[in-house]
Design a protein around this motif. Structure first.
Motif, PDB file in Angstrom:
ATOM      1  N   GLY A  83      49.969  73.314  44.869  1.00  0.00           N
ATOM      2  CA  GLY A  83      48.731  73.195  44.117  1.00  0.00           C
ATOM      3  C   GLY A  83      47.514  72.735  44.884  1.00  0.00           C
ATOM      4  O   GLY A  83      46.430  72.609  44.297  1.00  0.00           O
ATOM      5  N   ALA A  84      47.634  72.448  46.179  1.00  0.00           N
ATOM      6  CA  ALA A  84      46.476  71.997  46.952  1.00  0.00           C
ATOM      7  C   ALA A  84      45.417  73.099  47.015  1.00  0.00           C
ATOM      8  O   ALA A  84      45.742  74.275  47.153  1.00  0.00           O
ATOM      9  CB  ALA A  84      46.897  71.586  48.356  1.00  0.00           C
ATOM     10  N   ASP A  85      44.156  72.702  46.926  1.00  0.00           N
ATOM     11  CA  ASP A  85      43.048  73.657  46.962  1.00  0.00           C
ATOM     12  C   ASP A  85      42.516  73.863  48.371  1.00  0.00           C
ATOM     13  O   ASP A  85      42.044  74.949  48.718  1.00  0.00           O
ATOM     14  CB  ASP A  85      41.897  73.154  46.082  1.00  0.00           C
ATOM     15  CG  ASP A  85      42.326  72.939  44.656  1.00  0.00           C
ATOM     16  OD1 ASP A  85      42.439  73.937  43.927  1.00  0.00           O
ATOM     17  OD2 ASP A  85      42.566  71.779  44.265  1.00  0.00           O
ATOM     18  N   ILE A  86      42.539  72.805  49.180  1.00  0.00           N
ATOM     19  CA  ILE A  86      42.007  72.830  50.539  1.00  0.00           C
ATOM     20  C   ILE A  86      43.074  72.247  51.451  1.00  0.00           C
ATOM     21  O   ILE A  86      43.720  71.253  51.114  1.00  0.00           O
ATOM     22  CB  ILE A  86      40.718  71.982  50.650  1.00  0.00           C
ATOM     23  CG1 ILE A  86      39.706  72.360  49.568  1.00  0.00           C
ATOM     24  CG2 ILE A  86      40.084  72.125  52.035  1.00  0.00           C
ATOM     25  CD1 ILE A  86      38.609  71.334  49.366  1.00  0.00           C
ATOM     26  N   LEU A  87      43.257  72.860  52.617  1.00  0.00           N
ATOM     27  CA  LEU A  87      44.271  72.406  53.563  1.00  0.00           C
ATOM     28  C   LEU A  87      43.602  71.825  54.810  1.00  0.00           C
ATOM     29  O   LEU A  87      42.593  72.340  55.292  1.00  0.00           O
ATOM     30  CB  LEU A  87      45.192  73.560  53.961  1.00  0.00           C
ATOM     31  CG  LEU A  87      45.961  74.216  52.815  1.00  0.00           C
ATOM     32  CD1 LEU A  87      46.809  75.364  53.343  1.00  0.00           C
ATOM     33  CD2 LEU A  87      46.826  73.198  52.065  1.00  0.00           C
ATOM     34  N   PHE A  88      44.206  70.755  55.321  1.00  0.00           N
ATOM     35  CA  PHE A  88      43.649  70.046  56.466  1.00  0.00           C
ATOM     36  C   PHE A  88      44.783  69.647  57.397  1.00  0.00           C
ATOM     37  O   PHE A  88      45.553  68.746  57.092  1.00  0.00           O
ATOM     38  CB  PHE A  88      42.865  68.828  55.964  1.00  0.00           C
ATOM     39  CG  PHE A  88      42.390  67.874  57.019  1.00  0.00           C
ATOM     40  CD1 PHE A  88      42.171  68.257  58.333  1.00  0.00           C
ATOM     41  CD2 PHE A  88      42.135  66.546  56.679  1.00  0.00           C
ATOM     42  CE1 PHE A  88      41.719  67.362  59.286  1.00  0.00           C
ATOM     43  CE2 PHE A  88      41.678  65.638  57.610  1.00  0.00           C
ATOM     44  CZ  PHE A  88      41.475  66.046  58.916  1.00  0.00           C
ATOM     45  N   VAL A  89      44.899  70.371  58.508  1.00  0.00           N
ATOM     46  CA  VAL A  89      45.837  70.009  59.571  1.00  0.00           C
ATOM     47  C   VAL A  89      45.058  69.167  60.572  1.00  0.00           C
ATOM     48  O   VAL A  89      44.181  69.671  61.267  1.00  0.00           O
ATOM     49  CB  VAL A  89      46.445  71.252  60.246  1.00  0.00           C
ATOM     50  CG1 VAL A  89      47.331  70.846  61.421  1.00  0.00           C
ATOM     51  CG2 VAL A  89      47.240  72.064  59.231  1.00  0.00           C
ATOM     52  N   GLU A  90      45.374  67.886  60.629  1.00  0.00           N
ATOM     53  CA  GLU A  90      44.600  66.959  61.447  1.00  0.00           C
ATOM     54  C   GLU A  90      44.937  67.073  62.928  1.00  0.00           C
ATOM     55  O   GLU A  90      46.091  67.271  63.317  1.00  0.00           O
ATOM     56  CB  GLU A  90      44.845  65.520  60.960  1.00  0.00           C
ATOM     57  CG  GLU A  90      44.258  64.426  61.834  1.00  0.00           C
ATOM     58  CD  GLU A  90      42.734  64.418  61.899  1.00  0.00           C
ATOM     59  OE1 GLU A  90      42.142  65.464  62.231  1.00  0.00           O
ATOM     60  OE2 GLU A  90      42.133  63.359  61.642  1.00  0.00           O
ATOM     61  N   ALA A 133      38.103  71.576  59.115  1.00  0.00           N
ATOM     62  CA  ALA A 133      38.166  71.058  60.480  1.00  0.00           C
ATOM     63  C   ALA A 133      37.557  69.666  60.484  1.00  0.00           C
ATOM     64  O   ALA A 133      36.591  69.398  59.766  1.00  0.00           O
ATOM     65  CB  ALA A 133      37.408  71.967  61.432  1.00  0.00           C
ATOM     66  N   ASN A 134      38.134  68.783  61.285  1.00  0.00           N
ATOM     67  CA  ASN A 134      37.655  67.398  61.379  1.00  0.00           C
ATOM     68  C   ASN A 134      37.164  67.174  62.805  1.00  0.00           C
ATOM     69  O   ASN A 134      37.961  67.137  63.740  1.00  0.00           O
ATOM     70  CB  ASN A 134      38.794  66.433  61.045  1.00  0.00           C
ATOM     71  CG  ASN A 134      38.321  65.018  60.863  1.00  0.00           C
ATOM     72  OD1 ASN A 134      37.273  64.764  60.295  1.00  0.00           O
ATOM     73  ND2 ASN A 134      39.119  64.071  61.337  1.00  0.00           N
TER      74      ASN A 134
END
Length: 290
Positions: A179-186, A207-208
């Protein structure tokens, strides 16, 4: 009727990168909105430093973070993505965090898979929980949203650090299914890893960009071409403000002229909102009109 979450969804539906300077209090958020940025992110690193003067090592409580979210959303109209860390406990705590952030006006909440107490993603010593626990956090966040929390879920994984990029991508893909809307691979370490993340994962990706951190500091055009929808700059404003304040303090100590380094008193008052206050309050000065 529009809501912060609806506004953020509309931004994410645009086929472009949204540059996202990160705030740490109401004033920094106001400056971001005045700078014509369409979205901001409440950086846990910067907020911990600004609110309690301590590093981002899980020292702030849920109540302190929630209060800061309210202060920021009260001050601006652009969508705010709030850092929910690990959810402040087990899956039930995650549900409470998501409900609380939604009621406070956040457009999205970030939930990560680090082991508590969490650490900044670009500092040593971080570790992640098991897949099962990580998936439960996102499942709980989505359940809270299903129950009525009008908020998007930004799911973050720090698995790249100890377990490699493949594990991080596998976790993020499962987050999306849950159910996640946005994905963030740190903290991808190379441009090729950033390409792999965007190529293999569905939906919007973030992106971070930490200046001096592990992830390449690419141009906005490069980040967009790779496939990112959001580019967060968590320390840019705080680092520039701290450098300016430290330099001005040295000048003040040495009794040097510091006026060239200062925002004019007139602009400062205007940006904080004095002129808007005076204009609005004038409508209620009935004694002067009678």
């Amino acid at each position: 009727m529009s809501s912060p979450a609806t506004d953020l969804r509309a931004l994410l539906n645009q086929d472009r990168l949204h540059v996202m300077p990160c705030c740490f209090d109401a004033l920094s958020a106001k400056l971001i909105e005045q700078g014509k940025f369409g979205v901001t992110f409440m950086s846990g690193f910067a907020t911990s430093a600004a609110r309690i003067g301590q590093p981002d090592l899980g020292l702030m409580s849920y109540a302190e973070v929630l209060d800061q979210v309210r202060n920021i959303t009260d001050a601006v109209s652009i969508p705010l993505i709030a850092d929910g860390d690990t959810g402040y406990g087990n899956a039930m705590n995650v549900r409470r965090t998501v409900h609380g952030f939604a009621k406070a006006g956040a457009a999205a909440v970030m939930i990560e898979d680090q082991l508590a107490p969490k650490r900044c993603g670009h500092t040593p010593g971080k570790a992640v929980v098991s897949r099962a626990e990580a998936f439960d956090r996102i499942r709980a966040a989505n359940d809270a949203r299903t129950e009525g929390a009008d908020i998007l879920i930004l799911a973050r994984t720090d698995a790249r650090h100890d377990h490699g990029l493949a594990e991080a991508i596998d976790r993020a893909a499962r987050f999306k299914e849950l159910g996640a809307d946005i994905l963030f691979v740190e903290a991808p370490k190379t441009v090729e890893e950033m390409h792999t993340i965007c190529r293999e994962l569905p939906g919007p990706k973030m992106a971070n960009i930490v200046e001096g951190g592990e992830t390449p500091d690419l141009s906005h055009r490069e980040l967009q071409d790779i496939g990112f929808s959001l580019a967060a700059y968590p320390l840019t404003l705080m680092a520039s403000a701290m450098k300016a304040m430290a330099a001005t303090l040295e000048k003040l100590k040495a009794d040097m002229d510091r006026t060239p380094d200062l925002m004019s008193f007139s602009e400062l008052r205007d940006r904080i909102g004095f002129n808007d206050y005076y204009e609005t309050s004038a409508r209620y000065e009935t004694s002067k009109r009678e």
